[in-house]
Write an enzyme that holds these catalytic residues in place. Structure first.
Site, PDB file in Angstrom:
ATOM      1  CE  LYS A 285      -3.778  -2.120   2.268  1.00 45.70           C
ATOM      2  NZ  LYS A 285      -4.988  -2.229   3.446  1.00 45.70           N
TER       3      LYS A 285
ATOM      4  CG  ASN B 132      -3.525  -2.060   6.704  1.00 41.46           C
ATOM      5  OD1 ASN B 132      -3.642  -1.915   5.661  1.00 41.46           O
ATOM      6  ND2 ASN B 132      -4.926  -2.875   7.299  1.00 41.46           N
TER       7      ASN B 132
ATOM      8  CD  GLU C 297      -8.782  -9.472  -3.798  1.00 44.38           C
ATOM      9  OE1 GLU C 297      -7.330  -9.731  -3.528  1.00 44.38           O
ATOM     10  OE2 GLU C 297      -9.539  -9.240  -2.762  1.00 44.38           O
TER      11      GLU C 297
HETATM   12  P1  RTP Z   1      -7.033  -5.835   3.241  1.00 40.08           P
HETATM   13  O1  RTP Z   1      -8.117  -6.184   2.435  1.00 40.08           O
HETATM   14  O2  RTP Z   1      -6.396  -4.513   2.811  1.00 40.08           O
HETATM   15  O3  RTP Z   1      -5.907  -6.949   2.908  1.00 40.08           O
HETATM   16  O4  RTP Z   1      -7.158  -6.081   4.702  1.00 40.08           O
HETATM   17  P2  RTP Z   1      -7.862  -7.202   5.630  1.00 40.08           P
HETATM   18  O5  RTP Z   1      -8.350  -8.321   4.916  1.00 40.08           O
HETATM   19  O6  RTP Z   1      -7.028  -7.382   6.708  1.00 40.08           O
HETATM   20  O7  RTP Z   1      -9.050  -6.218   6.221  1.00 40.08           O
HETATM   21  P3  RTP Z   1     -10.588  -6.003   5.570  1.00 40.08           P
HETATM   22  O8  RTP Z   1     -11.552  -6.263   6.474  1.00 40.08           O
HETATM   23  O9  RTP Z   1     -10.752  -6.682   4.132  1.00 40.08           O
HETATM   24  O10 RTP Z   1     -10.545  -4.408   5.457  1.00 40.08           O
HETATM   25  C1  RTP Z   1     -10.134  -3.881   4.387  1.00 40.08           C
HETATM   26  C2  RTP Z   1      -9.196  -2.625   4.728  1.00 40.08           C
HETATM   27  O11 RTP Z   1     -10.039  -1.573   5.156  1.00 40.08           O
HETATM   28  C3  RTP Z   1      -9.395  -0.738   6.493  1.00 40.08           C
HETATM   29  N1  RTP Z   1     -10.107  -1.026   7.546  1.00 40.08           N
HETATM   30  N2  RTP Z   1     -10.578   0.029   8.680  1.00 40.08           N
HETATM   31  N3  RTP Z   1     -11.412   1.372  10.611  1.00 40.08           N
HETATM   32  C4  RTP Z   1     -11.795   0.164  10.445  1.00 40.08           C
HETATM   33  O12 RTP Z   1     -12.537  -0.346  11.254  1.00 40.08           O
HETATM   34  C5  RTP Z   1     -11.454  -0.613   9.458  1.00 40.08           C
HETATM   35  N4  RTP Z   1     -11.567  -2.045   9.187  1.00 40.08           N
HETATM   36  C6  RTP Z   1     -10.806  -2.118   8.124  1.00 40.08           C
HETATM   37  C7  RTP Z   1      -8.244  -1.609   6.851  1.00 40.08           C
HETATM   38  O13 RTP Z   1      -7.115  -0.822   5.877  1.00 40.08           O
HETATM   39  C8  RTP Z   1      -8.159  -2.782   5.773  1.00 40.08           C
HETATM   40  O14 RTP Z   1      -7.107  -3.222   5.519  1.00 40.08           O
END
Ligand code: RTP
Ligand code: MG
Length: 141
Positions: free
Chosen positions: A11, A114, A128
């Site tokens: 990112k 992150n 994707e």
């Molecule tokens: P990613 O898709 O980016 O790999 O991250 P992830 O699976 O670990 O998390 P996901 O639930 O898919 O969320 C995508 C991105 O959204 C942001 N996020 N912010 N403020 C919040 O509660 C929150 N929750 C998620 C994070 O940057 C996350 O990587």
């Protein structure tokens, strides 16, 4: 074990920190091969489309703005259990919860900034990968 492909994104925060190479080294040391790669400035439309599953979430607009705040490095990783292996290397979404030694524990600043994205299932990985790379730009190794 199953040979899989997964989509990874370094990112804008991690690109700005100049740690692309350190993150690639972690992939390689874990046995994941980079089989496609490009640096890219996402348009708003591309970022919204990529994270469309989160469209109704309160953090959606902040997520999109962050993802277009600078160039990202997009890559396809191939290896045994690549989807789960990459998620293990990444660590928890919130770096405060990420296990020591994971990419997010070491390079991420916040739940928003992150450091990395990784596909969360084999099904989403195929979607994707195709979102960013035509099949002819992914190189079997
Ligand atoms: P990613 O898709 O980016 O790999 O991250 P992830 O699976 O670990 O998390 P996901 O639930 O898919 O969320 C995508 C991105 O959204 C942001 N996020 N912010 N403020 C919040 O509660 C929150 N929750 C998620 C994070 O940057 C996350 O990587
Ligand atoms: Mg996700």
């Amino acid at each position: 074990m199953a040979l899989e492909r997964t989509l990874s994104i370094i990112k804008p925060d991690a690109v700005a920190k100049n740690v692309i190479g350190e993150i690639y080294t972690r992939f390689e040391k874990a046995g994941l091969k980079v089989v496609a790669s490009k640096m890219k400035q996402l348009s708003k439309q591309e970022a919204e489309g990529f994270y469309a599953v989160h469209r109704e979430r309160p953090f959606f607009s902040a997520l999109v703005e962050f993802m277009i705040s600078g160039p990202v490095m997009v890559q396809v990783l191939e290896g045994d259990n690549a989807v789960l292996k990459n998620r293990d290397l990444m660590g928890a979404t919130n770096p405060k919860d990420a296990a020591p030694g994971t990419i997010r524990a070491d390079f991420a600043d916040s739940i928003d900034a992150n450091a990395v994205h990784g596909s969360d299932s084999l099904e989403n990985a195929a979607i994707e990968v195709a979102y960013f790379f035509p099949a002819t730009d992914v190189y079997a190794r």
